[in-house]
Enzyme design. Structure first.
Site, PDB file in Angstrom:
ATOM      1  N   LYS A  73       0.857  -1.186   0.000  1.00  0.00           N
ATOM      2  CA  LYS A  73       0.000   0.000   0.000  1.00  0.00           C
ATOM      3  C   LYS A  73       0.887   1.228   0.000  1.00  0.00           C
ATOM      4  O   LYS A  73       1.999   1.219   0.557  1.00  0.00           O
ATOM      5  CB  LYS A  73      -0.885   0.025   1.241  1.00  0.00           C
ATOM      6  CG  LYS A  73      -2.158   0.829   1.057  1.00  0.00           C
ATOM      7  CD  LYS A  73      -3.206   0.040   0.289  1.00  0.00           C
ATOM      8  CE  LYS A  73      -4.549   0.762   0.279  1.00  0.00           C
ATOM      9  NZ  LYS A  73      -5.605  -0.087  -0.311  1.00  0.00           N
TER      10      LYS A  73
ATOM     11  N   VAL B 141     -22.772   5.739   0.408  1.00  0.00           N
ATOM     12  CA  VAL B 141     -23.311   5.322  -0.890  1.00  0.00           C
ATOM     13  C   VAL B 141     -22.589   6.060  -2.014  1.00  0.00           C
ATOM     14  O   VAL B 141     -23.186   6.622  -2.925  1.00  0.00           O
ATOM     15  CB  VAL B 141     -24.844   5.538  -0.985  1.00  0.00           C
ATOM     16  CG1 VAL B 141     -25.561   4.492  -0.172  1.00  0.00           C
ATOM     17  CG2 VAL B 141     -25.240   6.941  -0.514  1.00  0.00           C
ATOM     18  N   GLY B 142     -21.261   6.041  -1.931  1.00  0.00           N
ATOM     19  CA  GLY B 142     -20.431   6.656  -2.960  1.00  0.00           C
ATOM     20  C   GLY B 142     -20.054   5.665  -4.025  1.00  0.00           C
ATOM     21  O   GLY B 142     -20.899   5.001  -4.621  1.00  0.00           O
ATOM     22  N   LYS B 143     -18.734   5.526  -4.289  1.00  0.00           N
ATOM     23  CA  LYS B 143     -18.232   4.687  -5.371  1.00  0.00           C
ATOM     24  C   LYS B 143     -18.830   3.283  -5.360  1.00  0.00           C
ATOM     25  O   LYS B 143     -19.335   2.800  -6.369  1.00  0.00           O
ATOM     26  CB  LYS B 143     -16.710   4.555  -5.257  1.00  0.00           C
ATOM     27  CG  LYS B 143     -15.892   5.743  -5.723  1.00  0.00           C
ATOM     28  CD  LYS B 143     -14.413   5.384  -5.601  1.00  0.00           C
ATOM     29  CE  LYS B 143     -13.515   6.498  -6.089  1.00  0.00           C
ATOM     30  NZ  LYS B 143     -12.085   6.119  -5.976  1.00  0.00           N
ATOM     31  N   VAL B 144     -18.754   2.628  -4.218  1.00  0.00           N
ATOM     32  CA  VAL B 144     -19.201   1.235  -4.112  1.00  0.00           C
ATOM     33  C   VAL B 144     -20.656   1.142  -3.666  1.00  0.00           C
ATOM     34  O   VAL B 144     -21.439   0.357  -4.202  1.00  0.00           O
ATOM     35  CB  VAL B 144     -18.303   0.451  -3.132  1.00  0.00           C
ATOM     36  CG1 VAL B 144     -18.808  -0.974  -2.939  1.00  0.00           C
ATOM     37  CG2 VAL B 144     -16.864   0.434  -3.638  1.00  0.00           C
TER      38      VAL B 144
ATOM     39  N   HIS C 114     -23.350   2.871  -4.024  1.00  0.00           N
ATOM     40  CA  HIS C 114     -24.494   3.065  -4.922  1.00  0.00           C
ATOM     41  C   HIS C 114     -24.688   1.864  -5.844  1.00  0.00           C
ATOM     42  O   HIS C 114     -25.821   1.543  -6.213  1.00  0.00           O
ATOM     43  CB  HIS C 114     -24.367   4.380  -5.700  1.00  0.00           C
ATOM     44  CG  HIS C 114     -23.530   4.339  -6.928  1.00  0.00           C
ATOM     45  ND1 HIS C 114     -22.163   4.478  -6.895  1.00  0.00           N
ATOM     46  CD2 HIS C 114     -23.867   4.187  -8.245  1.00  0.00           C
ATOM     47  CE1 HIS C 114     -21.686   4.417  -8.132  1.00  0.00           C
ATOM     48  NE2 HIS C 114     -22.686   4.229  -8.964  1.00  0.00           N
TER      49      HIS C 114
END
Length: 365
Positions: A88, A189-192, A194
């Site tokens: 990372k 409920v952003g990138k993933v 939604h």
């Protein structure tokens, strides 16, 4: 030696977060780049993990986050069946203020200097367009746009994998993988998140959402006028009556001494990394009869996608691999029951065994 640098060295060599193969501290004064690249293990292959761009309080916090995230990637990649170790990178700074083309190119040169030991991709604060820039200086870059030979947004398969983990959890706990009629709470409920709402509504689940960004909530409610409701915050969400599944899909640390006692859900299965706030939380969940699907197992759809990009991206092939998260999750629950331990500990044991066997084989060669 300053107090901060002494703390950084202690984190590297003496804390429980240590034991990594290599940690690289990167600086480019011209662009303002300050970054940490942590390689936890390359026993299974080149370390693979995203680049986080975040305004850390200090350098020690950045190093600690890089080490923790890199270890998590080793376990995630092992459980996903990938021939990759864990790594990372974190870039210290505010992405809205400090990110620039010059900085990303400098970062690409830093990654390239490792000669393929680390393969980078997107994470919090970095996006597909950023990886396109990094790739101009570093061929060990994934998560690029289709126009630049990449697979694009990995959140689609991340959400699909979490959905498979939920189905496996339902099968284990209730004897039926169907989520129809179940009430699922999603924090973030952003990138993933939604995409996850879409899977759940297509199956007939009732969904309750929250997000710190009003526009994200508004987008979901407009797309799904039926079967989706919103609440003010996560504290309200985890206390929703008759909640079956809680899905943390924002930043880590969602499961802690304050939230676990308040949970009404019987299953926790979400996309956020490092959901357990501290060691022992997994036992607290088990003591309350709450089934926890380990985060790094169910959210592996994205890393499956970016790993596939290195070999010529094929969406159907990736989706088939991500679908196996269902079986992997069931296997973890079975191991946990057999060993009398929480699922998080069972997942760790399975991942550690694969890494250990690969490392032993490498040393024997």
């Amino acid at each position: 030696m300053t107090e901060v640098s002494a703390g950084v060295l202690h984190t590297l060599f003496h804390s429980d977060q240590g034991g990594h193969e290599q940690v690289v501290l990167c600086q480019d004064r011209a662009s303002g780049l300050k970054a940490v690249i942590a390689l936890h293990s390359t026993a299974l292959g080149p370390a693979l993990g995203g680049t986080r761009f975040y305004p850390y309080a200090d350098e020690e916090a950045a190093v600690a986050d890089a080490l923790n995230l890199a270890r998590g990637m080793s376990y995630k990649n092992a459980m996903a069946g990938l021939d990759h170790g864990g790594g990372k990178a974190v870039i210290i700074g505010d992405p809205d203020r400090d990110k620039s083309e010059e900085l990303l190119l400098a970062y690409g040169r830093m990654v390239a200097s490792l000669g393929g030991r680390y393969v980078t991709a997107c994470d919090v604060g970095t996006y597909v367009a950023d990886m396109d820039v990094v790739a101009r200086e570093c061929r060990w870059t994934t998560g690029r746009s289709p126009e630049n030979g990449g697979a694009g947004d990995s959140s689609v398969l991340t959400a699909f994998g979490v959905y498979q983990g939920m189905r496996a959890s339902a099968r284990h706990l209730w004897g039926d993988a169907s989520l129809a009629g179940r009430k699922v709470g999603i924090a973030g409920v952003g990138k993933v998140g939604h995409h996850l709402v879409g899977h759940l509504r297509a199956e007939g689940a009732e969904v309750v959402i929250t997000d710190v960004r009003e526009e994200a909530v508004g987008r979901i409610l407009a797309a799904h006028p039926d079967g989706v409701t919103a609440v003010a915050d996560t504290a309200t969400l985890i206390r929703v009556r008759d909640l079956d599944v809680y899905a943390p899909c924002a930043l880590g640390g969602a499961l802690n001494d304050d939230t676990v006692p308040a949970l009404t859900a019987k299953v926790v299965c979400g996309a956020a990394n490092n959901q357990l706030g501290h060691p022992g939380v997994e036992k607290d969940l088990a003591d309350r009869g709450i089934l926890y699907a380990p985060d790094y197992v169910v959210n592996a759809g994205g890393v499956i996608q970016v790993a596939d990009e290195l070999h010529g991206f094929d969406f159907d092939r990736c989706k088939a691999k991500a679908a196996r998260i269902y079986d992997t999750t069931l296997a973890i629950f079975a191991r946990a029951k057999a060993d009398g331990i929480p699922p998080a500990a069972a997942a760790d044991r399975i991942a550690e065994q694969r890494i250990h066997e690969a490392d032993a084989a490498r040393r024997a060669r």
